[in-house]
Design a protein around this motif. Structure first.
Motif, PDB file in Angstrom:
ATOM      1  N   UNK A  32       0.802  -1.213   0.000  1.00  0.00           N
ATOM      2  CA  UNK A  32       0.000   0.000   0.000  1.00  0.00           C
ATOM      3  C   UNK A  32       0.839   1.270   0.000  1.00  0.00           C
ATOM      4  N   UNK A  33       2.034   1.200   0.554  1.00  0.00           N
ATOM      5  CA  UNK A  33       2.940   2.335   0.603  1.00  0.00           C
ATOM      6  C   UNK A  33       4.308   1.899   0.106  1.00  0.00           C
ATOM      7  N   UNK A  34       4.835   2.635  -0.855  1.00  0.00           N
ATOM      8  CA  UNK A  34       6.180   2.391  -1.355  1.00  0.00           C
ATOM      9  C   UNK A  34       7.125   3.453  -0.822  1.00  0.00           C
ATOM     10  N   UNK A  35       8.338   3.034  -0.563  1.00  0.00           N
ATOM     11  CA  UNK A  35       9.322   3.953  -0.032  1.00  0.00           C
ATOM     12  C   UNK A  35      10.616   3.949  -0.815  1.00  0.00           C
ATOM     13  N   UNK A  36      11.279   5.083  -0.782  1.00  0.00           N
ATOM     14  CA  UNK A  36      12.634   5.214  -1.277  1.00  0.00           C
ATOM     15  C   UNK A  36      13.575   5.279  -0.078  1.00  0.00           C
ATOM     16  N   UNK A  37      14.650   4.545  -0.169  1.00  0.00           N
ATOM     17  CA  UNK A  37      15.633   4.481   0.898  1.00  0.00           C
ATOM     18  C   UNK A  37      17.009   4.719   0.318  1.00  0.00           C
ATOM     19  N   UNK A  38      17.916   5.135   1.159  1.00  0.00           N
ATOM     20  CA  UNK A  38      19.287   5.294   0.713  1.00  0.00           C
ATOM     21  C   UNK A  38      20.238   4.875   1.819  1.00  0.00           C
ATOM     22  N   UNK A  39      21.405   4.452   1.404  1.00  0.00           N
ATOM     23  CA  UNK A  39      22.420   4.034   2.350  1.00  0.00           C
ATOM     24  C   UNK A  39      23.787   4.454   1.846  1.00  0.00           C
ATOM     25  N   UNK A  40      24.459   5.251   2.635  1.00  0.00           N
ATOM     26  CA  UNK A  40      25.819   5.663   2.349  1.00  0.00           C
ATOM     27  C   UNK A  40      26.775   4.760   3.118  1.00  0.00           C
ATOM     28  N   UNK A  41      28.012   4.633   2.655  1.00  0.00           N
ATOM     29  CA  UNK A  41      28.974   3.789   3.356  1.00  0.00           C
ATOM     30  C   UNK A  41      29.127   4.191   4.812  1.00  0.00           C
ATOM     31  N   UNK A  42      29.033   3.211   5.694  1.00  0.00           N
ATOM     32  CA  UNK A  42      29.185   3.465   7.110  1.00  0.00           C
ATOM     33  C   UNK A  42      27.967   4.048   7.789  1.00  0.00           C
ATOM     34  N   UNK A  43      26.874   4.219   7.067  1.00  0.00           N
ATOM     35  CA  UNK A  43      25.668   4.786   7.632  1.00  0.00           C
ATOM     36  C   UNK A  43      24.506   3.807   7.514  1.00  0.00           C
ATOM     37  N   UNK A  44      23.488   4.037   8.320  1.00  0.00           N
ATOM     38  CA  UNK A  44      22.309   3.201   8.282  1.00  0.00           C
ATOM     39  C   UNK A  44      21.439   3.535   7.074  1.00  0.00           C
ATOM     40  N   UNK A  47      15.044   6.229   5.349  1.00  0.00           N
ATOM     41  CA  UNK A  47      13.910   6.545   4.487  1.00  0.00           C
ATOM     42  C   UNK A  47      14.102   7.916   3.860  1.00  0.00           C
ATOM     43  N   UNK A  48      13.909   8.000   2.560  1.00  0.00           N
ATOM     44  CA  UNK A  48      13.999   9.253   1.827  1.00  0.00           C
ATOM     45  C   UNK A  48      12.620   9.818   1.542  1.00  0.00           C
ATOM     46  N   UNK A  49      11.724   8.978   1.074  1.00  0.00           N
ATOM     47  CA  UNK A  49      10.381   9.406   0.719  1.00  0.00           C
ATOM     48  C   UNK A  49       9.480   8.197   0.648  1.00  0.00           C
ATOM     49  N   UNK A  50       8.192   8.419   0.739  1.00  0.00           N
ATOM     50  CA  UNK A  50       7.220   7.350   0.592  1.00  0.00           C
ATOM     51  C   UNK A  50       5.994   7.876  -0.128  1.00  0.00           C
ATOM     52  N   UNK A  51       5.253   6.957  -0.739  1.00  0.00           N
ATOM     53  CA  UNK A  51       4.032   7.322  -1.443  1.00  0.00           C
ATOM     54  C   UNK A  51       3.044   6.182  -1.330  1.00  0.00           C
ATOM     55  N   UNK A  52       1.820   6.497  -0.985  1.00  0.00           N
ATOM     56  CA  UNK A  52       0.781   5.494  -0.824  1.00  0.00           C
ATOM     57  C   UNK A  52       0.168   5.137  -2.167  1.00  0.00           C
ATOM     58  N   UNK A  61      13.615  13.836   6.594  1.00  0.00           N
ATOM     59  CA  UNK A  61      14.194  15.162   6.792  1.00  0.00           C
ATOM     60  C   UNK A  61      15.281  15.485   5.769  1.00  0.00           C
ATOM     61  N   UNK A  62      15.996  14.485   5.315  1.00  0.00           N
ATOM     62  CA  UNK A  62      17.144  14.724   4.452  1.00  0.00           C
ATOM     63  C   UNK A  62      16.769  15.354   3.119  1.00  0.00           C
ATOM     64  N   UNK A  63      15.685  14.905   2.522  1.00  0.00           N
ATOM     65  CA  UNK A  63      15.300  15.389   1.211  1.00  0.00           C
ATOM     66  C   UNK A  63      14.087  16.293   1.189  1.00  0.00           C
ATOM     67  N   UNK A  64      13.572  16.620   2.332  1.00  0.00           N
ATOM     68  CA  UNK A  64      12.365  17.433   2.408  1.00  0.00           C
ATOM     69  C   UNK A  64      12.579  18.790   1.743  1.00  0.00           C
ATOM     70  N   UNK A  91      24.823   8.248  -2.119  1.00  0.00           N
ATOM     71  CA  UNK A  91      24.426   6.993  -1.495  1.00  0.00           C
ATOM     72  C   UNK A  91      23.908   6.050  -2.572  1.00  0.00           C
ATOM     73  N   UNK A  92      23.668   4.818  -2.172  1.00  0.00           N
ATOM     74  CA  UNK A  92      22.945   3.883  -3.013  1.00  0.00           C
ATOM     75  C   UNK A  92      21.469   3.999  -2.657  1.00  0.00           C
ATOM     76  N   UNK A  93      20.642   4.203  -3.647  1.00  0.00           N
ATOM     77  CA  UNK A  93      19.221   4.414  -3.440  1.00  0.00           C
ATOM     78  C   UNK A  93      18.439   3.152  -3.786  1.00  0.00           C
ATOM     79  N   UNK A  94      17.536   2.782  -2.895  1.00  0.00           N
ATOM     80  CA  UNK A  94      16.724   1.587  -3.044  1.00  0.00           C
ATOM     81  C   UNK A  94      15.242   1.950  -2.961  1.00  0.00           C
ATOM     82  N   UNK A  95      14.416   1.079  -3.492  1.00  0.00           N
ATOM     83  CA  UNK A  95      12.985   1.185  -3.277  1.00  0.00           C
ATOM     84  C   UNK A  95      12.468  -0.119  -2.706  1.00  0.00           C
ATOM     85  N   UNK A  96      11.429  -0.011  -1.906  1.00  0.00           N
ATOM     86  CA  UNK A  96      10.802  -1.172  -1.306  1.00  0.00           C
ATOM     87  C   UNK A  96       9.523  -0.707  -0.626  1.00  0.00           C
ATOM     88  N   UNK A  97       8.824  -1.630  -0.031  1.00  0.00           N
ATOM     89  CA  UNK A  97       7.606  -1.285   0.674  1.00  0.00           C
ATOM     90  C   UNK A  97       7.916  -0.470   1.921  1.00  0.00           C
TER      91      UNK A  97
END
Length: 118
Positions: A32-44, A47-52, A61-64, A91-97
């Motif tokens: 129902x909700x998809x999210x964009x995520x990112x991960x930089x080396x050495x960091x957790x 969540x970047x953004x989400x859309x229902x 907060x990072x991309x707002x 970072x490497x950007x991923x998408x997932x639920x």
């Protein structure tokens, strides 16, 4: 069974823009909700953004104010428009639920590398 393929990353100068795409396949009817995520080396991974499924968006907060996510249901694709990019966006950007599954699940794609540098 659910799989995601990200694309659109690359090298961009600070202040530039990129548009990322995420194509979903498999049993996505329950997402129902998809999210964009990112991960930089050495960091957790964050969540970047989400859309229902109805188009309601939320942003980390990072991309707002700079990032915009959208979707094309017919193409089973989610987009992330990134403007005014900063080196800290690298970072490497991923998408997932959303909420995201464990990082060890097979639904995660390879991600797409975004590098912001002069």
């Amino acid at each position: 069974q659910v799989q995601f393929v990200e694309s659109g990353g690359g090298l961009v100068q600070p202040g530039g823009s990129l548009r990322l795409s995420c194509v979903a396949s498999g049993s996505i009817y329950s997402i129902y909700i998809m999210g964009w995520y990112r991960q930089a080396p050495g960091k957790q991974r964050e969540l970047v953004a989400s859309i229902s499924n109805g188009g309601k968006t939320n942003y980390g907060d990072s991309g707002k104010g700079r990032f915009t996510t959208s979707r094309d249901n017919a193409k089973k694709t989610v987009y992330l428009q990134m403007n005014s990019l900063k080196p800290e966006d690298t970072a490497v950007y991923y998408c997932n639920s959303y909420p995201p599954p464990s990082v060890y699940t097979d639904s995660w794609g390879q991600g797409t590398q975004v590098t912001v540098s002069s």
